[in-house]
Enzyme design. Structure first.
Site, short mmCIF file in Angstrom:
data_model
loop_
_atom_site.label_atom_id
_atom_site.label_comp_id
_atom_site.label_asym_id
_atom_site.label_seq_id
_atom_site.Cartn_x
_atom_site.Cartn_y
_atom_site.Cartn_z
N ASN A 127 0.82 -1.25 0.11
CA ASN A 127 -0.02 0.01 -0.04
C ASN A 127 0.89 1.31 -0.13
OD1 ASN A 127 -2.78 1.18 0.51
ND2 ASN A 127 -1.32 2.31 1.81
N ARG B 119 -0.30 12.05 7.14
CA ARG B 119 0.40 13.02 8.01
C ARG B 119 1.43 12.30 8.51
NH1 ARG B 119 -4.07 16.84 10.31
NH2 ARG B 119 -3.81 15.71 12.07
N ARG C 222 0.00 9.11 10.97
CA ARG C 222 -1.41 9.29 11.17
C ARG C 222 -2.28 8.77 10.07
NH1 ARG C 222 -5.42 12.64 9.21
NH2 ARG C 222 -7.36 13.21 10.88
N ARG D 194 -7.85 3.21 6.30
CA ARG D 194 -6.66 3.36 5.09
C ARG D 194 -5.95 1.97 5.19
NH1 ARG D 194 -5.88 8.68 3.78
NH2 ARG D 194 -4.68 7.65 2.05
N GLY D 195 -5.27 1.97 3.96
CA GLY D 195 -4.37 0.52 3.59
C GLY D 195 -3.40 0.52 4.79
N GLU E 103 -0.67 0.77 -5.61
CA GLU E 103 -0.49 2.30 -6.25
C GLU E 103 0.86 2.12 -6.86
OE1 GLU E 103 -3.35 2.27 -2.58
OE2 GLU E 103 -1.44 1.36 -2.83
N ASP F 18 -5.86 21.41 9.44
CA ASP F 18 -6.50 20.54 8.46
C ASP F 18 -7.12 21.16 7.19
OD1 ASP F 18 -6.39 17.28 8.86
OD2 ASP F 18 -8.18 17.81 7.78
#
Length: 498
Positions: free
Chosen positions: A183, A188, A200, A205-206, A247, A296
């Site tokens: 992945n 961040r 983070r 997420r992967g 990816e 953010d």
């Protein structure tokens, strides 16, 4: 599909921007603490060029050795270029990628031969392994991250933050050479010491999924943070690809060439051979530290939360590396501009799943995904609501879309005046509003009553047909095509409107 020269490295892309008159060097001293972000934002808001800060000033007042490059994706044109196409070619690229992900069987030899570009793109996803790499011209195993020009972006930030890292991970039951299981995510990365970084990654997420597999085994996880990757790798890492798609491999589709990878020096991972820098290290299965607060994409500071800690084992770089950076804040910023292009790129795939959708817009000002405006080819009662529910359930990213506005295909979903007219004339609040409760939401949405859970609203601003209304619907006023053509010709001939 590619319309531009290949960009196998960040430097090749910068050379292209320079040739287009879209790169400016800044020789003045500029501090990595707050000043660089202020300059970058002022240039980005004016759709300005890529910037290279040749005299970055570190927190202690000394000059950094590596120049800082920012704003590479500060315009939609440069995002498209990173994908290998002109802005006009984004829609065709989206259709090509949709077909690549779900190809139909060829209809005879002629059709099979016509698909050679698709086959070539698929072959380009296979990484090429090498033993020697520019990114390993210098290897430092006693690392002091304070020597890098890592920015502190906003006055309320907790400290230096790496903002364009491509973080490489793999599951615990994989081998280093199984690159298809890697992945690559842009997360961040907060620097909290000379060799320590907080990563983070959110639970969906992967990288977080891979970390859980190493936690379960009670083992430290190898991680590589790639800095200054080529544009195709950067954009592939930012794309919401399916979990089964690598990816690193998919970057080959955009770049038109097989990605070059090399074994890392101190961790069992393969890393991009032509990047500017790679930070190698290990994430402990139990250690966490409070990450943040940081400014953010919502325009607010997020609250500190515990995330895993990486201990750096090596820094590898080119001989004279560049440091690639950006900032995150209330739009416009680079992520929101990338999001606009990705919106167009994803439309053919969305239409393959929900065919009645004619166009879709995610307004950048609404944090790029919190609001969606959808134009549909309406044919039956209740269709707008079905489309809303289909979109919320289609991809994980759309589960964070808190408002969907559905309009007819005679409305431009990118034009707020058109949207306002449709809402004012085709939507009744007592009939055409659908609300949901306690659905998934980005926990950075401070308007949510509970972190991670929030309501959703759908507004049906389409023409009501069949059983949706008991009244005769109004007819839209417009000139005939012949009269409109006459007016255009007359005004052009008289030089009144060109």
């Amino acid at each position: 599909m590619r319309r531009l020269p290949p960009f196998p490295t960040l430097r090749a892309f910068l050379d292209w921007t320079a040739a287009q008159g879209q790169l400016r060097a800044i020789p003045d001293p500029v501090s990595v603490r707050h000043q660089m972000t202020a300059v970058h934002r002022a240039v980005l808001e004016r759709a300005g060029p890529v910037l290279r800060f040749d005299h970055p000033v570190l927190e202690g007042g000394t000059r950094a050795q590596a120049p800082v490059v920012v704003n590479i994706f500060g315009t939609a044109e440069r995002v498209a270029a990173g994908l290998g196409v002109t802005p006009e070619g984004v829609d065709d690229l989206g259709a090509f990628l949709a077909a690549l992900r779900a190809p139909s069987p060829p209809d005879g030899l002629r059709d099979a031969l016509s698909r050679w570009p698709m086959l070539k793109a698929a072959l380009a996803t296979r990484p090429k392994l090498t033993k020697n790499a520019p990114v390993q011209q210098r290897v430092v195993e006693t690392v002091d991250l304070a020597a890098l020009p890592i920015q502190t972006h906003w006055p309320g930030d907790a400290g230096p933050l790496i903002t364009w890292p491509v973080v490489l991970t793999r599951p615990q039951d994989s081998k280093a050479e199984e690159v298809s299981r890697y992945n690559a995510g842009v997360y961040r990365a907060q620097v909290i010491g000379r060799d320590r970084i907080i990563l983070r990654w959110l639970a969906h997420r992967g990288g977080a999924a891979h970390f859980r597999s190493w936690q379960k085994a009670g083992a430290a996880m190898p991680v590589a943070i790639v800095l200054g990757a080529d544009p195709a790798t950067l954009l592939s890492a930012a794309l919401p690809l399916p979990e089964t798609v690598s990816e690193l491999g998919f970057a080959g589709v955009f770049s038109g060439a097989r990605p070059r990878l090399v074994p890392a020096k101190t961790v069992p991972l393969m890393v991009p051979a032509d990047a500017e820098m790679v930070i190698e290290g290990w994430v402990d299965p139990t250690e966490t530290a409070p990450e943040g607060p940081f400014g953010d994409h919502t325009g607010y500071y997020n609250a500190p939360e515990p995330f895993p800690v990486m201990t750096v084992s090596a820094l590898t770089t080119r001989e004279a590396p560049l440091y690639l950076s950006t900032y995150t804040g209330r739009p416009p910023d680079e992520p929101s501009i990338i999001g606009e292009v990705f919106n167009r790129l994803a439309l053919p795939l969305i239409r393959a799943q929900i065919p009645e959708i004619r166009d879709l817009w995610l307004p950048p000002a609404a944090c790029s995904y919190r609001i969606a405006v959808i134009a549909i080819d309406k044919r039956y009662p209740g269709q707008a609501r079905r489309v809303m529910m289909a979109l919320w359930g289609m991809l994980a990213q759309f589960s964070y879309t808190k408002m969907i506005i559905v309009v007819d295909d005679d409305i431009d979903p990118r034009n707020w005046d058109d949207i306002a007219w449709a809402l004012a004339t085709r939507m009744d609040p007592g009939r055409d509003v659908m609300t949901l409760e306690r659905t998934p939401m980005d926990y950075l949405d401070f308007a949510s009553p509970e972190a991670g859970l929030a309501g959703k609203i759908g507004l049906d601003a389409t023409t009501k047909i069949g059983t949706e209304t008991t009244r005769e619907w109004g007819r839209v006023m417009q000139s005939t095509p012949e009269d409109a053509a006459f007016a255009a010709d007359l005004l052009a001939r008289r030089g009144i409107v060109t």
